[in-house]
Design a protein around this motif. Structure first.
Motif, PDB file in Angstrom:
ATOM      1  N   PHE A 244       0.839  -1.193   0.000  1.00 59.80           N
ATOM      2  CA  PHE A 244       0.000   0.000   0.000  1.00 59.80           C
ATOM      3  C   PHE A 244       0.879   1.250   0.000  1.00 59.80           C
ATOM      4  N   HIS A 245       0.267   2.366  -0.326  1.00 65.59           N
ATOM      5  CA  HIS A 245       0.957   3.656  -0.326  1.00 65.59           C
ATOM      6  C   HIS A 245       0.364   4.511   0.782  1.00 65.59           C
ATOM      7  N   VAL A 246       1.213   5.158   1.532  1.00 64.90           N
ATOM      8  CA  VAL A 246       0.764   6.095   2.556  1.00 64.90           C
ATOM      9  C   VAL A 246       0.852   7.490   1.938  1.00 64.90           C
ATOM     10  N   VAL A 247      -0.279   8.173   1.911  1.00 58.10           N
ATOM     11  CA  VAL A 247      -0.329   9.504   1.329  1.00 58.10           C
ATOM     12  C   VAL A 247      -0.679  10.494   2.417  1.00 58.10           C
TER      13      VAL A 247
ATOM     14  N   PRO B  65      -0.522   5.836 -12.324  1.00 54.79           N
ATOM     15  CA  PRO B  65      -0.449   5.144 -11.037  1.00 54.79           C
ATOM     16  C   PRO B  65       0.114   6.042  -9.937  1.00 54.79           C
ATOM     17  N   LEU B  66      -0.393   5.857  -8.748  1.00 56.20           N
ATOM     18  CA  LEU B  66       0.058   6.625  -7.592  1.00 56.20           C
ATOM     19  C   LEU B  66       1.532   6.358  -7.307  1.00 56.20           C
ATOM     20  N   LYS B  67       1.976   5.140  -7.568  1.00 55.12           N
ATOM     21  CA  LYS B  67       3.365   4.760  -7.273  1.00 55.12           C
ATOM     22  C   LYS B  67       4.381   5.483  -8.154  1.00 55.12           C
ATOM     23  N   ALA B  68       3.929   6.154  -9.212  1.00 57.45           N
ATOM     24  CA  ALA B  68       4.844   6.864 -10.107  1.00 57.45           C
ATOM     25  C   ALA B  68       5.356   8.167  -9.497  1.00 57.45           C
ATOM     26  N   TYR B  69       4.778   8.581  -8.377  1.00 59.05           N
ATOM     27  CA  TYR B  69       5.135   9.873  -7.786  1.00 59.05           C
ATOM     28  C   TYR B  69       5.520   9.731  -6.324  1.00 59.05           C
ATOM     29  N   ARG B  70       6.599  10.391  -5.978  1.00 56.67           N
ATOM     30  CA  ARG B  70       7.010  10.472  -4.572  1.00 56.67           C
ATOM     31  C   ARG B  70       6.422  11.745  -3.960  1.00 56.67           C
ATOM     32  N   THR B  71       6.412  12.822  -4.747  1.00 61.93           N
ATOM     33  CA  THR B  71       5.847  14.094  -4.320  1.00 61.93           C
ATOM     34  C   THR B  71       5.014  14.643  -5.475  1.00 61.93           C
ATOM     35  N   LEU B  72       3.858  15.181  -5.128  1.00 57.57           N
ATOM     36  CA  LEU B  72       2.952  15.707  -6.133  1.00 57.57           C
ATOM     37  C   LEU B  72       2.161  16.845  -5.515  1.00 57.57           C
ATOM     38  N   ASN B  73       1.881  17.853  -6.287  1.00 57.68           N
ATOM     39  CA  ASN B  73       1.082  18.977  -5.799  1.00 57.68           C
ATOM     40  C   ASN B  73      -0.342  18.855  -6.325  1.00 57.68           C
ATOM     41  N   ALA B  74      -1.301  19.201  -5.481  1.00 56.74           N
ATOM     42  CA  ALA B  74      -2.702  19.249  -5.899  1.00 56.74           C
ATOM     43  C   ALA B  74      -3.176  20.673  -5.682  1.00 56.74           C
ATOM     44  N   LYS B  75      -3.905  21.186  -6.653  1.00 57.74           N
ATOM     45  CA  LYS B  75      -4.442  22.530  -6.464  1.00 57.74           C
ATOM     46  C   LYS B  75      -5.940  22.509  -6.699  1.00 57.74           C
TER      47      LYS B  75
ATOM     48  N   SER C  20     -13.563  14.058  -1.139  1.00 61.93           N
ATOM     49  CA  SER C  20     -14.467  13.758  -0.030  1.00 61.93           C
ATOM     50  C   SER C  20     -13.917  14.245   1.312  1.00 61.93           C
ATOM     51  N   SER C  21     -12.624  14.130   1.535  1.00 63.13           N
ATOM     52  CA  SER C  21     -12.039  14.533   2.819  1.00 63.13           C
ATOM     53  C   SER C  21     -11.888  16.047   2.958  1.00 63.13           C
ATOM     54  N   LEU C  22     -11.449  16.684   1.888  1.00 67.60           N
ATOM     55  CA  LEU C  22     -11.171  18.117   1.942  1.00 67.60           C
ATOM     56  C   LEU C  22     -12.350  18.966   1.458  1.00 67.60           C
ATOM     57  N   LYS C  23     -13.386  18.297   0.947  1.00 63.87           N
ATOM     58  CA  LYS C  23     -14.584  18.988   0.434  1.00 63.87           C
ATOM     59  C   LYS C  23     -14.245  19.887  -0.758  1.00 63.87           C
ATOM     60  N   TRP C  24     -13.328  19.410  -1.586  1.00 63.09           N
ATOM     61  CA  TRP C  24     -12.999  20.107  -2.831  1.00 63.09           C
ATOM     62  C   TRP C  24     -13.867  19.525  -3.928  1.00 63.09           C
ATOM     63  N   LEU C  25     -14.492  20.363  -4.728  1.00 59.26           N
ATOM     64  CA  LEU C  25     -15.320  19.867  -5.819  1.00 59.26           C
ATOM     65  C   LEU C  25     -14.499  19.583  -7.070  1.00 59.26           C
ATOM     66  N   GLN C  26     -13.413  20.322  -7.253  1.00 64.11           N
ATOM     67  CA  GLN C  26     -12.586  20.162  -8.448  1.00 64.11           C
ATOM     68  C   GLN C  26     -11.132  20.400  -8.066  1.00 64.11           C
ATOM     69  N   LEU C  27     -10.233  19.551  -8.559  1.00 63.42           N
ATOM     70  CA  LEU C  27      -8.810  19.741  -8.303  1.00 63.42           C
ATOM     71  C   LEU C  27      -8.012  19.201  -9.472  1.00 63.42           C
ATOM     72  N   GLU C  28      -6.765  19.591  -9.534  1.00 67.96           N
ATOM     73  CA  GLU C  28      -5.860  19.019 -10.526  1.00 67.96           C
ATOM     74  C   GLU C  28      -4.506  18.784  -9.884  1.00 67.96           C
ATOM     75  N   PHE C  29      -3.817  17.756 -10.376  1.00 71.24           N
ATOM     76  CA  PHE C  29      -2.488  17.422  -9.874  1.00 71.24           C
ATOM     77  C   PHE C  29      -1.447  18.046 -10.790  1.00 71.24           C
ATOM     78  N   VAL C  30      -0.401  18.576 -10.170  1.00 73.57           N
ATOM     79  CA  VAL C  30       0.645  19.259 -10.914  1.00 73.57           C
ATOM     80  C   VAL C  30       2.001  18.767 -10.424  1.00 73.57           C
ATOM     81  N   SER C  31       2.883  18.465 -11.374  1.00 70.35           N
ATOM     82  CA  SER C  31       4.264  18.103 -11.046  1.00 70.35           C
ATOM     83  C   SER C  31       5.174  19.142 -11.681  1.00 70.35           C
ATOM     84  N   GLU C  32       6.463  18.953 -11.572  1.00 67.86           N
ATOM     85  CA  GLU C  32       7.397  19.905 -12.178  1.00 67.86           C
ATOM     86  C   GLU C  32       7.279  19.908 -13.698  1.00 67.86           C
TER      87      GLU C  32
END
Length: 111
Positions: A8-11, A62-72, A41-53
């Motif tokens: 499993f992955h801990v996020v 896959p989640l395992k492809a990233y060690r650090t990722l930003n969500a906005k 569901s946890s943060l009550k965000w209706l829309q978000l996107e993930f951003v990397s460098e």
């Protein structure tokens, strides 16, 4: 010996100030769609996107492809279209409306 993949992955999601906003465990085969659903569901965000460098990240990855990722959080004004099946304020899907038409004739009769 081949290294074992984690089961499993801990996020952990943190705010810009470093406070933990959310923490969760995901199965090894989880994708960013799974993380997106949990964050909404946890943060009550209706829309978000993930951003990397490298720019915006596709949620099918896959989640395992990233060690650090930003969500906005994406504000409503930048959404490409209005979803008429979901409330923009609360995210609920039970939308109803009542249309009222009032009229007045020149002789004073009102409707």
């Amino acid at each position: 010996q081949t290294p074992r993949l984690p089961l499993f992955h801990v996020v952990s999601c943190q705010t810009l100030s470093g406070e933990t906003a959310m923490s969760s465990n995901f199965p090894a085969e989880a994708t960013l769609v799974d993380l997106e659903s949990k964050m909404k569901s946890s943060l009550k965000w209706l829309q978000l996107e993930f951003v990397s460098e490298n720019g915006t990240v596709n949620t099918s990855e896959p989640l395992k492809a990233y060690r650090t990722l930003n969500a906005k959080k994406v504000p409503f004004s930048s959404l490409p279209s209005i979803d008429r099946q979901k409330c923009r304020r609360c995210g609920g899907e039970k939308i109803s409306y009542h249309r009222t038409v009032e009229w007045c004739k020149m002789n004073g009769d009102a409707g």
